[in-house]
Write a protein that holds these residues in place. Sequence first.
Motif, PDB file in Angstrom:
ATOM      1  N   LYS A 168       0.835  -1.204   0.000  1.00  0.00           N
ATOM      2  CA  LYS A 168       0.000   0.000   0.000  1.00  0.00           C
ATOM      3  C   LYS A 168       0.869   1.254   0.000  1.00  0.00           C
ATOM      4  O   LYS A 168       0.593   2.239  -0.695  1.00  0.00           O
ATOM      5  CB  LYS A 168      -0.916  -0.011   1.221  1.00  0.00           C
ATOM      6  CG  LYS A 168      -1.925   1.140   1.274  1.00  0.00           C
ATOM      7  CD  LYS A 168      -2.902   0.917   2.431  1.00  0.00           C
ATOM      8  CE  LYS A 168      -4.028   1.954   2.411  1.00  0.00           C
ATOM      9  NZ  LYS A 168      -3.572   3.296   2.755  1.00  0.00           N
ATOM     10  N   GLY A 169       1.958   1.216   0.775  1.00  0.00           N
ATOM     11  CA  GLY A 169       2.795   2.391   0.926  1.00  0.00           C
ATOM     12  C   GLY A 169       3.553   2.783  -0.327  1.00  0.00           C
ATOM     13  O   GLY A 169       3.840   3.959  -0.539  1.00  0.00           O
ATOM     14  N   VAL A 170       3.898   1.811  -1.163  1.00  0.00           N
ATOM     15  CA  VAL A 170       4.620   2.123  -2.401  1.00  0.00           C
ATOM     16  C   VAL A 170       3.835   3.122  -3.249  1.00  0.00           C
ATOM     17  O   VAL A 170       4.397   4.078  -3.798  1.00  0.00           O
ATOM     18  CB  VAL A 170       4.905   0.829  -3.197  1.00  0.00           C
ATOM     19  CG1 VAL A 170       5.219   1.148  -4.652  1.00  0.00           C
ATOM     20  CG2 VAL A 170       6.070   0.074  -2.571  1.00  0.00           C
ATOM     21  N   LYS A 171       2.527   2.911  -3.346  1.00  0.00           N
ATOM     22  CA  LYS A 171       1.693   3.814  -4.144  1.00  0.00           C
ATOM     23  C   LYS A 171       1.631   5.200  -3.511  1.00  0.00           C
ATOM     24  O   LYS A 171       1.668   6.220  -4.204  1.00  0.00           O
ATOM     25  CB  LYS A 171       0.286   3.242  -4.281  1.00  0.00           C
ATOM     26  CG  LYS A 171       0.243   1.865  -4.939  1.00  0.00           C
ATOM     27  CD  LYS A 171      -1.162   1.280  -4.908  1.00  0.00           C
ATOM     28  CE  LYS A 171      -1.199  -0.123  -5.478  1.00  0.00           C
ATOM     29  NZ  LYS A 171      -2.559  -0.722  -5.402  1.00  0.00           N
ATOM     30  N   GLU A 172       1.535   5.237  -2.190  1.00  0.00           N
ATOM     31  CA  GLU A 172       1.444   6.519  -1.493  1.00  0.00           C
ATOM     32  C   GLU A 172       2.747   7.293  -1.599  1.00  0.00           C
ATOM     33  O   GLU A 172       2.766   8.482  -1.957  1.00  0.00           O
ATOM     34  CB  GLU A 172       1.103   6.270  -0.013  1.00  0.00           C
ATOM     35  CG  GLU A 172      -0.240   5.613   0.201  1.00  0.00           C
ATOM     36  CD  GLU A 172      -0.457   5.160   1.635  1.00  0.00           C
ATOM     37  OE1 GLU A 172      -1.631   5.053   2.045  1.00  0.00           O
ATOM     38  OE2 GLU A 172       0.550   4.905   2.346  1.00  0.00           O
ATOM     39  N   VAL A 173       3.851   6.628  -1.266  1.00  0.00           N
ATOM     40  CA  VAL A 173       5.135   7.323  -1.190  1.00  0.00           C
ATOM     41  C   VAL A 173       5.662   7.687  -2.576  1.00  0.00           C
ATOM     42  O   VAL A 173       6.409   8.659  -2.726  1.00  0.00           O
ATOM     43  CB  VAL A 173       6.144   6.488  -0.385  1.00  0.00           C
ATOM     44  CG1 VAL A 173       7.481   7.208  -0.268  1.00  0.00           C
ATOM     45  CG2 VAL A 173       5.599   6.210   1.020  1.00  0.00           C
TER      46      VAL A 173
END
Length: 295
Positions: A168-173
């Motif tokens: 999930k964090g890859v898309k956010e960051v």
Amino acid sequence: MKEETVYDALSDAHDEHGQWAFGTGIEDVATEITAPVPDGVDAADLAAYCLMLGDDALVYGHRLTEWVSNAPELEEEVALANTALDLVGQARVLLSRAAHLGAGADEDDLAYQRREDQFRNVALAELTDAGDFGHAIARLLLFSSWRLALLQRLVDSRDPVLSAVAAKGVKEVAYHRDYAARWTLRLGDGTDESHRRMQAALEVVWPYVEELFRVTDVEERLMAAGVAADPAATRADVDAVLAEVLPPATLTRPDRPAIGTIGGRGGRHGVHTEQLGHMLAEMQSLARQHPGAQW
């Protein structure tokens, strides 16, 4: 026909589930928090690693919220607030996992009841921007480039919680990094004054970059077990981003020595700048005045 409100519009624009605050999706991985520790992995090591990554996100997320009502434009306030929410969302899951593994009672206990020396975030996350937007952008560019490289490697972690947070964090960051890169180009190749301040901002934060690539004993053990990502391996990723962004922004890569550590111990070992103590005094004050309170 019902007239659409501003909140309806935000929901439609940002989230098909009606949740426009980007960082509030702990439910996405809530069922994973109690997942068994992978075979051959020490639970205390895994808890310590979750604290490292969670504290990075929590502390830096709080710093970014300081730009609400202070950013140069309303649009930038919203962008920085959403970036902070993304990071706080990651921190909630990571601290909850750490608490489940014995590091604390729950995520709130770990966020609001620990002392300064018990936090495990890197120093770059805790610095104050002192009201300088160029400083905020320089720090976000470096932090997000590094964290994105870490999360990309953690997608394949043997720990299901770390893997879920990373996916999930890859898309956010990736968005955080691209947002910072666009502003770096705009400020660096803008006016003489914006260029000067952007270059000065890079000079200020640069001594804290080296710490991002240091490897702790905990990380070494978890890397061998297929759980953690190698922070040293992210240096090439960060260098690649800077090589792509700085030249067209007419900015120069700083040549400044790294901030020294005390006995080889830095933020990962609880040794912080004085700025973290001031930040925690503000962040924890309400929870400490009303321990156990719920709203």
